[in-house]
Design an enzyme around this catalytic site. Structure first.
Site, PDB file in Angstrom:
ATOM      1  N   HIS A 110       0.847  -1.185   0.000  1.00 17.88           N
ATOM      2  CA  HIS A 110       0.000   0.000   0.000  1.00 17.88           C
ATOM      3  C   HIS A 110       0.892   1.248   0.000  1.00 17.88           C
ATOM      4  O   HIS A 110       2.085   1.174   0.312  1.00 17.88           O
ATOM      5  CB  HIS A 110      -0.908   0.008   1.221  1.00 17.88           C
ATOM      6  CG  HIS A 110      -2.010  -1.009   1.155  1.00 17.88           C
ATOM      7  ND1 HIS A 110      -3.038  -1.064   2.074  1.00 17.88           N
ATOM      8  CD2 HIS A 110      -2.247  -2.007   0.266  1.00 17.88           C
ATOM      9  CE1 HIS A 110      -3.850  -2.057   1.755  1.00 17.88           C
ATOM     10  NE2 HIS A 110      -3.389  -2.645   0.671  1.00 17.88           N
ATOM     11  N   GLU A 156       1.042   3.767   2.012  1.00 14.89           N
ATOM     12  CA  GLU A 156       1.624   4.071   3.320  1.00 14.89           C
ATOM     13  C   GLU A 156       2.837   3.189   3.607  1.00 14.89           C
ATOM     14  O   GLU A 156       3.854   3.667   4.121  1.00 14.89           O
ATOM     15  CB  GLU A 156       0.583   3.847   4.434  1.00 14.89           C
ATOM     16  CG  GLU A 156      -0.674   4.676   4.283  1.00 14.89           C
ATOM     17  CD  GLU A 156      -1.795   3.894   3.611  1.00 14.89           C
ATOM     18  OE1 GLU A 156      -2.932   3.973   4.106  1.00 14.89           O
ATOM     19  OE2 GLU A 156      -1.532   3.221   2.585  1.00 14.89           O
ATOM     20  N   CYS A 208      -1.928  -0.982   7.604  1.00 12.52           N
ATOM     21  CA  CYS A 208      -1.121   0.238   7.576  1.00 12.52           C
ATOM     22  C   CYS A 208      -1.154   0.952   8.921  1.00 12.52           C
ATOM     23  O   CYS A 208      -0.140   1.517   9.356  1.00 12.52           O
ATOM     24  CB  CYS A 208      -1.601   1.152   6.458  1.00 12.52           C
ATOM     25  SG  CYS A 208      -1.344   0.458   4.807  1.00 12.52           S
TER      26      CYS A 208
END
Length: 226
Positions: A91, A93, A124
């Site tokens: 992802h 992040e 995350c």
């Protein structure tokens, strides 16, 4: 598709700008806003996160981007690339956290802020807390997997030993529009592909030569018929 390279970003000075405004298609559903004040500085860095999200779009990934900031310096940026990276944890992040930790030579990132265009998920959120991020600022709310209050609020648990401040809804319209336009284009492409496939099948059926008639002997191939 090759996995995109995530690299530490060059330092960036803050230039205050005027206020603009999942499964993430339905992002931007309203939830209670954090009391953490939102500033022009936050909008500036969220625009940088939106620029990172466009890198994800260019790679054919869901457009989510993130930047990690310490003071007035951008330490790293990242964008969503789980498909190209063959990595379910890739992802935006996570990419920004990894790049920042490498740039600073420390898996702990105290005093840093993370700006991301979509509300972080539980995965995350856990990494953000382990890295000791002081503040998270996100754009669009994610009513399907959001872990900052939309589905669960990981950062509100008083039993955890690190508490990250959260501000949500920064440039939420722009962040949500980036996601909606991506999914709308993907639906259009899917419909066009289905129409093209149906047209090809019809054309093949119309141009195929007629099969010759089948005789009784050819129909009956049982041993008794020979």
């Amino acid at each position: 598709m090759n996995a995109p390279v995530i690299r530490p970003a060059a330092s960036s000075s803050v230039a205050a700008e005027p206020q603009d405004c999942a499964g993430v298609e339905s992002a931007t559903q309203p939830v209670a806003q954090s009391p953490d004040p939102v500033t022009d500085r936050d909008r500036h860095y969220m625009r940088l996160a939106l620029a990172a999200a466009e890198e994800a779009r260019a790679a054919g990934e869901v457009p989510v981007g993130a930047v990690l900031v310490r003071g007035d310096e951008v330490i790293a940026s990242g964008f969503n690339h789980p498909i190209g990276g063959h990595d379910p944890s890739a992802h935006a992040e996570m990419a920004a956290l990894r790049a920042a930790a490498k740039a600073l030579g420390n898996y702990r990132l105290p005093g840093c802020e993370l700006y991301v265009t979509l509300e972080p998920c539980l995965m995350c959120a856990g990494a953000i807390m382990h890295a000791r991020i002081s503040r998270v600022v996100y754009g669009a709310h994610d009513p399907k997997t959001g872990a900052c209050g939309s589905v669960v609020d990981a950062f509100a648990n008083d039993q955890l030993n690190h508490h990250t401040r959260v501000a949500g809804g920064v440039l939420d319209a722009e962040c949500g529009d980036a996601l909606r336009s991506f999914f709308a284009e993907r639906r259009r492409a899917s419909r066009a592909a289905r129409r093209a496939a149906a047209g090809d099948a019809m054309q093949t059926a119309q141009t195929a030569p007629a099969s010759p008639p089948v005789s009784g002997d050819e129909r009956d191939t049982s041993p008794e018929s020979t």
